[in-house]
Design an enzyme around this catalytic site. Structure first.
Site: not given
Length: 314
Positions: A229, A277
């Site tokens: 993250r 991502h």
């Protein structure tokens, strides 16, 4: 005749058509509703399948039976203080997602071990400059997080002969992987790591863990791979460590702000590889069946698959 159960799908990035087709096959009895956060007749919603729902969206569903995350992480849900605490939360554990993450980790560990950026820079400059990479059995790879994703990545990295270690809150026993556990052993783990891979869940305890203090404890020139993250990384600290030479390079798939702003210096930094991502994407075809099984369990009075401990955040 009883009204059908209703499922609301909330995601700013996942194509709802793929998921509607997958749920039509896995749970055809459930009505599929797409929303951006506001739902008509919210009291009729039984299930929520979500990624980054707007704050308060779930709290407005008074008869919700279960929330199902579209990813392995759930910080994007639990970051909302209004999350209805009595509602169980399920995360994705999917073999295709796990395999995708391991592919990404292996790719970028090899990229940094063999210094592919140096070769690409030499090619761009038209320079024939051979150099030797360190032996794999002399290269120390450290994985932060030894859950489902971390363990699979470690097992696949073993085949290359790397010296592997893992750090997690609780000690893990995995052949060929030296185990470090808890805050007191983090420094020793970092000190023996040449390529650091972050696969931790994002919690209050792990937010900002990739910071100046951690970089100072790594061997000089160590490389970073963050596929967990964006909140794990203090971006300003990394940029300073790269410019100073403390950190030799980084691969970043996740960011505090996504999409990564166009003006971010990470885009153009010569020691940084940016990916949008994409390390591991959830496959609707395989995951909808898992979610349908969780819903069946809850409907029967049980608990969903891969239920999240709301106190720990994973």
């Amino acid at each position: 005749m009883a009204a059908p159960e209703r499922l609301v799908f909330i995601s700013p990035s996942d194509p709802p058509g793929d998921w509607e087709r997958a749920f039509r096959a896995a749970a055809p009895e459930i009505e599929f509703v797409v929303s951006r956060g506001e739902v008509e007749a919210p009291e009729t919603i039984d299930w929520a399948v979500v990624w980054k729902p707007p704050p308060g969206a779930l709290a407005r569903l008074p008869n919700l039976k279960c929330v199902l995350s579209l990813g392995a992480g759930v910080d994007h849900i639990l970051g909302d203080p209004s999350y209805p605490k009595g509602v169980p939360l399920s995360r994705v554990v999917d073999p295709y997602l796990t395999a995708g993450m391991s592919e990404y980790v292996v790719l970028h560990v090899l990229t940094h071990h063999r210094d592919l950026p140096r070769s690409l820079a030499h090619q761009a400059a038209g320079r024939w400059t051979p150099f030797a990479a360190p032996r794999a059995d002399e290269t120390r790879v450290g994985l932060m997080g030894l859950g489902e994703l971390g363990l699979d990545a470690a097992r696949k990295l073993k085949t290359f002969g790397y010296r592997l270690a893992g750090w997690s809150l609780g000690r893990k026993a995995e052949p060929g992987v030296e185990s470090f556990a808890g805050p007191d052993e983090l420094g020793a783990f970092l000190a023996r790591t040449d390529i650091l891979v972050c696969l931790l869940p994002l919690t209050a305890a792990t937010r900002g863990i990739l910071n100046a203090r951690a970089f100072a404890q790594l061997p000089r020139g160590a490389r970073i791979v963050n596929a967990a993250r964006g909140g794990h990384l203090v971006e300003a600290d990394l940029l300073a460590a790269l410019d100073e030479g403390r950190i030799g390079g980084a691969t970043l798939d996740v960011f505090e702000r996504e999409p990564l702003p166009a003006m971010s210096p990470l885009w153009s930094h010569p020691k940084v590889i940016v990916t949008p991502h994409i390390a591991a994407l959830t496959d609707a075809r395989s995951t909808a069946g898992q979610m349908a099984e969780s819903m069946a369990r809850v409907r029967a009075g049980g608990r969903p698959l891969y239920e999240v401990d709301l106190r720990r955040g994973y």
